[in-house]
Write a protein that holds these residues in place. Structure first.
Motif, PDB file in Angstrom:
ATOM      1  N   LEU A  59       0.823  -1.205   0.000  1.00 48.38           N
ATOM      2  CA  LEU A  59       0.000   0.000   0.000  1.00 48.38           C
ATOM      3  C   LEU A  59       0.861   1.261   0.000  1.00 48.38           C
ATOM      4  N   MET A  60       1.981   1.233   0.710  1.00 44.12           N
ATOM      5  CA  MET A  60       2.873   2.391   0.690  1.00 44.12           C
ATOM      6  C   MET A  60       3.507   2.588  -0.678  1.00 44.12           C
ATOM      7  N   VAL A  61       3.809   1.501  -1.369  1.00 42.17           N
ATOM      8  CA  VAL A  61       4.325   1.611  -2.740  1.00 42.17           C
ATOM      9  C   VAL A  61       3.270   2.241  -3.641  1.00 42.17           C
ATOM     10  N   VAL A  62       2.010   1.844  -3.467  1.00 39.63           N
ATOM     11  CA  VAL A  62       0.915   2.445  -4.243  1.00 39.63           C
ATOM     12  C   VAL A  62       0.827   3.943  -3.961  1.00 39.63           C
ATOM     13  N   VAL A  63       0.930   4.334  -2.698  1.00 38.42           N
ATOM     14  CA  VAL A  63       0.879   5.754  -2.334  1.00 38.42           C
ATOM     15  C   VAL A  63       2.030   6.513  -2.990  1.00 38.42           C
ATOM     16  N   MET A  64       3.233   5.953  -2.932  1.00 35.00           N
ATOM     17  CA  MET A  64       4.390   6.597  -3.559  1.00 35.00           C
ATOM     18  C   MET A  64       4.198   6.729  -5.066  1.00 35.00           C
ATOM     19  N   LEU A  65       3.670   5.682  -5.704  1.00 36.12           N
ATOM     20  CA  LEU A  65       3.453   5.705  -7.149  1.00 36.12           C
ATOM     21  C   LEU A  65       2.419   6.760  -7.529  1.00 36.12           C
ATOM     22  N   LEU A  66       1.326   6.825  -6.776  1.00 36.78           N
ATOM     23  CA  LEU A  66       0.289   7.815  -7.067  1.00 36.78           C
ATOM     24  C   LEU A  66       0.810   9.234  -6.843  1.00 36.78           C
ATOM     25  N   GLY A  67       1.593   9.426  -5.786  1.00 41.71           N
ATOM     26  CA  GLY A  67       2.193  10.736  -5.552  1.00 41.71           C
ATOM     27  C   GLY A  67       3.130  11.133  -6.678  1.00 41.71           C
ATOM     28  N   PHE A  68       3.899  10.170  -7.165  1.00 45.78           N
ATOM     29  CA  PHE A  68       4.801  10.433  -8.286  1.00 45.78           C
ATOM     30  C   PHE A  68       4.024  10.806  -9.543  1.00 45.78           C
ATOM     31  N   LEU A  69       2.952  10.076  -9.826  1.00 52.71           N
ATOM     32  CA  LEU A  69       2.146  10.371 -11.019  1.00 52.71           C
ATOM     33  C   LEU A  69       1.529  11.765 -10.933  1.00 52.71           C
ATOM     34  N   GLY A  70       1.026  12.124  -9.743  1.00 53.18           N
ATOM     35  CA  GLY A  70       0.460  13.454  -9.575  1.00 53.18           C
ATOM     36  C   GLY A  70       1.494  14.546  -9.753  1.00 53.18           C
ATOM     37  N   LEU A  71       2.683  14.332  -9.193  1.00 53.18           N
ATOM     38  CA  LEU A  71       3.751  15.328  -9.325  1.00 53.18           C
ATOM     39  C   LEU A  71       4.226  15.427 -10.769  1.00 53.18           C
ATOM     40  N   ALA A  72       4.356  14.277 -11.448  1.00 52.92           N
ATOM     41  CA  ALA A  72       4.790  14.280 -12.844  1.00 52.92           C
ATOM     42  C   ALA A  72       3.793  15.027 -13.716  1.00 52.92           C
ATOM     43  N   TYR A  73       2.503  14.797 -13.486  1.00 53.02           N
ATOM     44  CA  TYR A  73       1.484  15.503 -14.265  1.00 53.02           C
ATOM     45  C   TYR A  73       1.539  17.005 -13.997  1.00 53.02           C
ATOM     46  N   SER A  74       1.777  17.373 -12.742  1.00 52.24           N
ATOM     47  CA  SER A  74       1.833  18.791 -12.389  1.00 52.24           C
ATOM     48  C   SER A  74       3.007  19.498 -13.061  1.00 52.24           C
TER      49      SER A  74
END
Length: 331
Positions: free
Chosen positions: A259-274
């Motif tokens: 679950l923490m890996v999922v959180v890190m991945l989602l945070g990365f995707l959001g930052l990359a899109y931004s």
């Protein structure tokens, strides 16, 4: 699409992948170093044993990511390191301190072992905090002012908490008995700080960049992007719920780390899109920062050999040393 258009995107993707893998892999072993504070000497030995086969290789991804930034985006590399030279120096100092302490804590006489344990913990804390500071300064576009300094300090603490939570999840997965129970308690303490850090990053980034605000809060983009924060929130809530379940000590011991890996991945995707297409927020795009196309063609051959080799070695190492960790032993 011409080579001058797509090739910088390839290197941006490789650099992002390398840094994401680094944050996950070296993040948990930095977290384990943080969690050694307050543990018994026997527990500290077992903590170090759980990361022993991996921690050196984990840092390879940082070298790869920074190396790609240097050779593929030299203009951005100069500006970023000029703005972040002090936290970069502190991060490297922390990583070197960890490396020295990792070996010396075993070789030293008994009375000096607590000193090297403290050095290992201090190096972990210094590296984690420096990375959090750099992240905050980067996403704020290196803006100056006391508010941004406070924001950077808060994110430095929040990223350290995220690493601690990731490290606790790793120990829950790799350990048994008293140390596994200790990891669950430490994970519960770190969870609120991680939630606060994610909220601050999500709020501050649109405030410092009108382009990011327009990208996230205009329609229909807002609806299309809504799954990212929703899935992040659900993952964090599921993680917190698992920490209250006895199953996390048994068959579901792997779930908090996943679950923490999922959180890190989602945070990365959001930052990359931004950030996309900027390498430096609202100042330099990926194409403006890229090296000459002939240089990129040459570098691409090296990346085609290096990236699969590092990825293959990483997968092989984790496959060989998978399962519960035992006592720390040296030949």
């Amino acid at each position: 699409m011409s080579a001058a258009e797509w090739m910088p995107l390839v290197f941006l993707g490789l650099m992002g992948l390398a840094l994401l893998i680094y944050v996950v892999l070296d993040g948990y072993d930095l977290g384990v170093g943080l969690l050694m504070l307050g543990a018994s000497e026997a527990q500290q030995d077992r903590m170090v044993a759980s990361i022993g086969p991996f921690w050196d290789a984990n840092e390879t991804w940082l070298v790869l990511g920074v190396g790609l930034l240097l050779v593929a985006f030299p203009k951005a590399h100069g500006l970023i390191l000029q703005a972040l030279y002090l936290p970069v120096a502190l991060m490297l100092l922390g990583l070197m301190l960890r490396g020295v302490a990792f070996d010396f804590r075993v070789k030293a006489q008994a009375q000096w072992k607590p000193l090297w344990n403290a050095a290992f913990m201090s190096g972990s804390a210094l590296a984690a905090a420096a990375q959090g500071w750099m992240l905050a300064r980067y996403i704020s576009g290196f803006a100056e002012g006391w508010a941004y300094t406070v924001f950077a300090a808060v994110i430095a603490l929040a990223l350290s908490a995220a690493y601690a939570l990731l490290g606790a999840a790793w120990l829950i997965m790799k350990m048994e008995g008293d140390l596994q129970a200790l990891a669950v308690r430490r994970a519960k303490l770190a969870w609120p700080a991680v939630v606060l850090g994610l909220l601050l990053v999500s709020l501050i980034t649109p405030m410092v960049s009108p382009s990011v605000a327009a990208r996230w809060f205009s329609l229909p983009e807002f609806i299309a992007l809504l799954p990212i924060p929703l899935m992040t929130a659900l993952s964090l809530l599921a993680l917190r719920g698992l920490l209250n379940s006895h199953r996390v000590l048994g068959k579901l011991c792997w779930a908090p780390f996943a679950l923490m890996v999922v959180v890190m991945l989602l945070g990365f995707l959001g930052l990359a899109y931004s950030l996309f297409p900027f390498v430096i927020m609202d100042r330099m795009t990926v194409w403006q920062a890229a090296a000459a196309i002939d240089s990129l063609r040459f570098i691409l051959w090296g990346a085609a050999l290096t990236v699969p080799a590092i990825l293959g070695y990483t997968v092989f190492a984790y496959r060989v040393f998978w399962g519960k960790s035992g006592e720390l032993k040296y030949a």
